[in-house]
Design an enzyme around this catalytic site. Sequence first.
Site, PDB file in Angstrom:
ATOM      1  N   GLU A  73      12.335   4.050  16.957  1.00 22.13           N
ATOM      2  CA  GLU A  73      12.062   2.973  16.005  1.00 22.13           C
ATOM      3  C   GLU A  73      12.880   1.723  16.298  1.00 22.13           C
ATOM      4  O   GLU A  73      13.085   0.881  15.422  1.00 22.13           O
ATOM      5  CB  GLU A  73      12.274   3.476  14.579  1.00 22.13           C
TER       6      GLU A  73
ATOM      7  N   GLY B 262       9.781   7.806   2.700  1.00 19.23           N
ATOM      8  CA  GLY B 262      11.224   7.711   2.894  1.00 19.23           C
ATOM      9  C   GLY B 262      11.776   6.327   2.637  1.00 19.23           C
ATOM     10  O   GLY B 262      12.980   6.153   2.485  1.00 19.23           O
TER      11      GLY B 262
ATOM     12  N   HIS C  84      16.368   3.952   8.284  1.00 13.85           N
ATOM     13  CA  HIS C  84      16.906   3.450   9.548  1.00 13.85           C
ATOM     14  C   HIS C  84      18.412   3.264   9.400  1.00 13.85           C
ATOM     15  O   HIS C  84      18.913   3.002   8.304  1.00 13.85           O
ATOM     16  CB  HIS C  84      16.272   2.108   9.936  1.00 13.85           C
TER      17      HIS C  84
ATOM     18  N   ALA D 271       0.814  -1.217   0.000  1.00 18.12           N
ATOM     19  CA  ALA D 271       0.000   0.000   0.000  1.00 18.12           C
ATOM     20  C   ALA D 271       0.847   1.266   0.000  1.00 18.12           C
ATOM     21  O   ALA D 271       0.305   2.373  -0.012  1.00 18.12           O
ATOM     22  CB  ALA D 271      -0.944  -0.002   1.207  1.00 18.12           C
TER      23      ALA D 271
ATOM     24  N   ASN E 216       8.909  -4.372  -0.024  1.00 17.39           N
ATOM     25  CA  ASN E 216       8.245  -3.428   0.871  1.00 17.39           C
ATOM     26  C   ASN E 216       9.247  -2.679   1.737  1.00 17.39           C
ATOM     27  O   ASN E 216       8.877  -1.965   2.663  1.00 17.39           O
ATOM     28  CB  ASN E 216       7.230  -4.160   1.761  1.00 17.39           C
TER      29      ASN E 216
ATOM     30  N   ARG F 232      13.575   9.489  11.728  1.00 15.53           N
ATOM     31  CA  ARG F 232      12.620   8.752  12.553  1.00 15.53           C
ATOM     32  C   ARG F 232      13.071   8.522  13.986  1.00 15.53           C
ATOM     33  O   ARG F 232      12.252   8.265  14.856  1.00 15.53           O
ATOM     34  CB  ARG F 232      12.313   7.408  11.888  1.00 15.53           C
TER      35      ARG F 232
ATOM     36  N   ARG G  87       2.450   2.175  11.636  1.00 20.98           N
ATOM     37  CA  ARG G  87       3.288   1.511  12.624  1.00 20.98           C
ATOM     38  C   ARG G  87       3.031   2.030  14.046  1.00 20.98           C
ATOM     39  O   ARG G  87       3.395   1.361  15.016  1.00 20.98           O
ATOM     40  CB  ARG G  87       4.767   1.680  12.265  1.00 20.98           C
TER      41      ARG G  87
ATOM     42  N   CYS H  87      15.975  -6.480   8.963  1.00 26.00           N
ATOM     43  CA  CYS H  87      14.699  -5.890   9.384  1.00 26.00           C
ATOM     44  C   CYS H  87      13.791  -6.932  10.016  1.00 26.00           C
ATOM     45  O   CYS H  87      12.991  -6.617  10.897  1.00 26.00           O
ATOM     46  CB  CYS H  87      13.967  -5.273   8.185  1.00 26.00           C
TER      47      CYS H  87
ATOM     48  N   SER I 159       5.000   3.933   3.700  1.00 29.63           N
ATOM     49  CA  SER I 159       6.190   4.354   4.444  1.00 29.63           C
ATOM     50  C   SER I 159       6.982   5.425   3.685  1.00 29.63           C
ATOM     51  O   SER I 159       7.821   5.107   2.832  1.00 29.63           O
ATOM     52  CB  SER I 159       7.076   3.142   4.739  1.00 29.63           C
TER      53      SER I 159
END
Length: 416
Positions: free
Chosen positions: A162, A24, A230, A19, A341, A194, A129, A347, A22
């Site tokens: 995060e 960035g 990240h 979808a 994604n 973040r 999130r 991750c 996110s």
Amino acid sequence: MALPEINFDGIVGPSHNYAGLSLGNLASTRNLGQVSRPRSAALQGVEKMRSNLRLGLTQGIFLPHPRPHREWLAALGTTIEDAEPKVAANAMSASAMWAANAATVSPAADAADGKCHLTVANLKTMPHRSHEWPATLAQLKVAFRDPAFAVHAPVPTAFGDEGAANHMRLTTAYGESGVELFVYGVSGGAFPARQHLQASRAIARLHRLDPAKVLFVEQSEDAIAAGAFHNDVVAVANQRILFAHEKAFADRDRVLGECERLFPELQLVEVSGADVPLRDAIASYLFNGQIVSPPGGETTLVVPEEVRETASVWSWVQRHVAGNGPIRKVEVVDVRQSMANGGGPACLRLRVVADPATVDPRFLVDEDKLDRIAAVIDQHWPESLHSDDLQNPALIRDVETARSALLDTLDLAELT
């Protein structure tokens, strides 16, 4: 006693979709509207865990969260059936699969009270999130209920956190005292940073860390702007090794100097932009690999297939392994559905240094348990899914039934 590092991988949920939620995350944005393959995604994750077991590593799991998140929708005064499509997509997200964002973890050897500390991430920057933490906290309280652990609720949402994706640790051995690095962002141009400095400072205090063995490191604005949302997209550490792109940190020389001062045993593996441009490092997720130390084996880098398919990156990897560098072996895994994604091998996992006997055994896996998990996935996970279908009543029933079947198989009904 010598403690192992346990990798807890998030099982990819049955609502896995593209979808494009996110900002960035370049892969997430690029694949907006594509058809996802939830069954393949989850089975790819299972195979990655099998690969870890074959290396002799201890492997754990986290479960998909309830989807749709009906309580979150109710707080917005709506339901999955009546919500605006974008709101519904946020309520159906399977992003909890990326367990590196579940929490920040400090091993007992680093904490003044001798406990392993976990602080759940608030993930407040992205709506999809931001509502994960209650279900994450519920799982952590079950998995780590032993007195050997201290599980903390999130830091206040005024300060974005995060999780372990922005945290690294240097040590001579997992169970020995180490130096912890908290990486925070300031600006990434069009993209949000973040991880807030104050969130990182709060976690270090909550974990009762020695201030003399903690570094707060600013992430490079160039890295954020290039899509390194990240830190673990441009740097990762394992025991003595710090593996990083030269553009990972805002003040590279100071950071490396401090690491060497606090941890003289440091083995730096730095990749230059001349050898691997930042865009190639981020597209391939070279630094989002897992550096692991198999018992009695060679230090191994677990990377996605995309590393092998990116010429500059694979050339660097081959040269390093052929030389006398500290990373001695490379394992390639297929996690294409997650990569599409924006999430690579690192991750998908949260690292916890602990005695496995102190962990609820339902969250630890062997080959037989992975066989049972795979059977549930084969039977219940959708084969394909388009984000336009997220409010389809039949799909919603299937997603909820699939998660219930997994909970039943793992005897974790209390997480319903």
